[in-house]
Design a protein around this motif. Sequence first.
Motif, PDB file in Angstrom:
ATOM      1  N   ASP A  43      -8.917   4.806   1.514  1.00 17.38           N
ATOM      2  CA  ASP A  43      -9.833   4.933   0.453  1.00 17.38           C
ATOM      3  C   ASP A  43     -10.340   3.901  -0.340  1.00 17.38           C
ATOM      4  O   ASP A  43     -11.369   3.795  -0.855  1.00 17.38           O
ATOM      5  CB  ASP A  43      -9.116   6.176  -0.958  1.00 17.38           C
ATOM      6  CG  ASP A  43      -9.146   7.393  -0.491  1.00 17.38           C
ATOM      7  OD1 ASP A  43      -9.947   7.790   0.545  1.00 17.38           O
ATOM      8  OD2 ASP A  43      -8.070   7.910  -0.891  1.00 17.38           O
ATOM      9  N   THR A  44      -9.685   2.624   0.105  1.00 17.84           N
ATOM     10  CA  THR A  44     -10.143   1.435  -0.488  1.00 17.84           C
ATOM     11  C   THR A  44     -11.122   0.617   0.306  1.00 17.84           C
ATOM     12  O   THR A  44     -11.611  -0.175  -0.030  1.00 17.84           O
ATOM     13  CB  THR A  44      -8.947   0.458  -0.829  1.00 17.84           C
ATOM     14  OG1 THR A  44      -8.396   0.096   0.460  1.00 17.84           O
ATOM     15  CG2 THR A  44      -8.020   1.080  -1.809  1.00 17.84           C
ATOM     16  N   ILE A  72      -3.766   6.822   3.471  1.00 21.06           N
ATOM     17  CA  ILE A  72      -5.001   7.689   2.618  1.00 21.06           C
ATOM     18  C   ILE A  72      -5.212   6.358   1.560  1.00 21.06           C
ATOM     19  O   ILE A  72      -6.659   6.419   1.466  1.00 21.06           O
ATOM     20  CB  ILE A  72      -4.567   8.915   2.084  1.00 21.06           C
ATOM     21  CG1 ILE A  72      -4.096  10.004   3.256  1.00 21.06           C
ATOM     22  CG2 ILE A  72      -5.740   9.598   1.485  1.00 21.06           C
ATOM     23  CD1 ILE A  72      -5.170  10.469   4.013  1.00 21.06           C
ATOM     24  N   ALA A  73      -4.522   6.219   0.728  1.00 19.83           N
ATOM     25  CA  ALA A  73      -4.679   5.024  -0.346  1.00 19.83           C
ATOM     26  C   ALA A  73      -5.593   4.168   0.302  1.00 19.83           C
ATOM     27  O   ALA A  73      -6.469   3.186  -0.291  1.00 19.83           O
ATOM     28  CB  ALA A  73      -3.378   4.759  -1.058  1.00 19.83           C
ATOM     29  N   PHE A  74      -4.872   3.233   1.653  1.00 19.98           N
ATOM     30  CA  PHE A  74      -5.618   2.310   2.273  1.00 19.98           C
ATOM     31  C   PHE A  74      -6.935   2.712   2.744  1.00 19.98           C
ATOM     32  O   PHE A  74      -7.941   1.810   2.296  1.00 19.98           O
ATOM     33  CB  PHE A  74      -4.714   1.937   3.526  1.00 19.98           C
ATOM     34  CG  PHE A  74      -5.440   1.002   4.397  1.00 19.98           C
ATOM     35  CD1 PHE A  74      -5.695  -0.298   4.125  1.00 19.98           C
ATOM     36  CD2 PHE A  74      -5.860   1.410   5.597  1.00 19.98           C
ATOM     37  CE1 PHE A  74      -6.380  -1.324   4.931  1.00 19.98           C
ATOM     38  CE2 PHE A  74      -6.599   0.786   6.428  1.00 19.98           C
ATOM     39  CZ  PHE A  74      -7.006  -0.646   6.365  1.00 19.98           C
ATOM     40  N   VAL A 110       0.735  -1.354  -0.050  1.00 23.91           N
ATOM     41  CA  VAL A 110       0.042   0.052  -0.010  1.00 23.91           C
ATOM     42  C   VAL A 110       0.909   1.185   0.109  1.00 23.91           C
ATOM     43  O   VAL A 110       1.769   1.270   0.899  1.00 23.91           O
ATOM     44  CB  VAL A 110      -1.106   0.080   1.194  1.00 23.91           C
ATOM     45  CG1 VAL A 110      -1.640   1.346   1.253  1.00 23.91           C
ATOM     46  CG2 VAL A 110      -1.750  -1.341   1.273  1.00 23.91           C
ATOM     47  N   GLY A 111       0.723   2.169  -0.901  1.00 25.94           N
ATOM     48  CA  GLY A 111       1.379   3.399  -1.032  1.00 25.94           C
ATOM     49  C   GLY A 111       1.533   4.417   0.113  1.00 25.94           C
ATOM     50  O   GLY A 111       2.365   4.982   0.636  1.00 25.94           O
ATOM     51  N   SER A 112       0.141   4.593   0.751  1.00 25.56           N
ATOM     52  CA  SER A 112      -0.154   5.516   1.855  1.00 25.56           C
ATOM     53  C   SER A 112      -1.389   5.305   2.601  1.00 25.56           C
ATOM     54  O   SER A 112      -2.079   4.170   2.283  1.00 25.56           O
ATOM     55  CB  SER A 112      -0.163   6.812   1.573  1.00 25.56           C
ATOM     56  OG  SER A 112      -1.318   7.054   0.838  1.00 25.56           O
TER      57      SER A 112
END
Length: 128
Positions: free
Chosen positions: A81-82, A77-79, A73-75
């Motif tokens: 959002d999923t 926030i990215a986690f 996971v990149g960040s």
Amino acid sequence: MTRKCTRTEREPTIALINIVFLMLVFFMVVGTLAAPLDGKLALVRTDGIEATAPSDALVIHPDGRMSHMGAPVGSAIAFFDTLPHEARSRVRIVPDRDLPAHQLVTLGRTLREAGAGTVVIVTERGLQ
């Protein structure tokens, strides 16, 4: 010559102690919260079970890398959002024990600012 019989006033402490003791025994017997287990019941042994992180948790490695269900996971926030909307009220993270505390605090703040209702840190004892 008649003798006067003098009565001494007795204190009712013994009777009071008996009543309190009987009440104590009564509440110990009546106040049983759970029914006793069957004597023949054998409980499950968890000695050799390997604990694994919950599948919906964000795993943080000691070097700061993050993964979710084995995928990088990149960040945070990215986690976030999923995640489905019903899972965003309680976000679980599993940090490595060697992760610096300031990184864990920063990650928790980031998730809260992104909209997480509660950020739960899953520990080793919580996995067992």
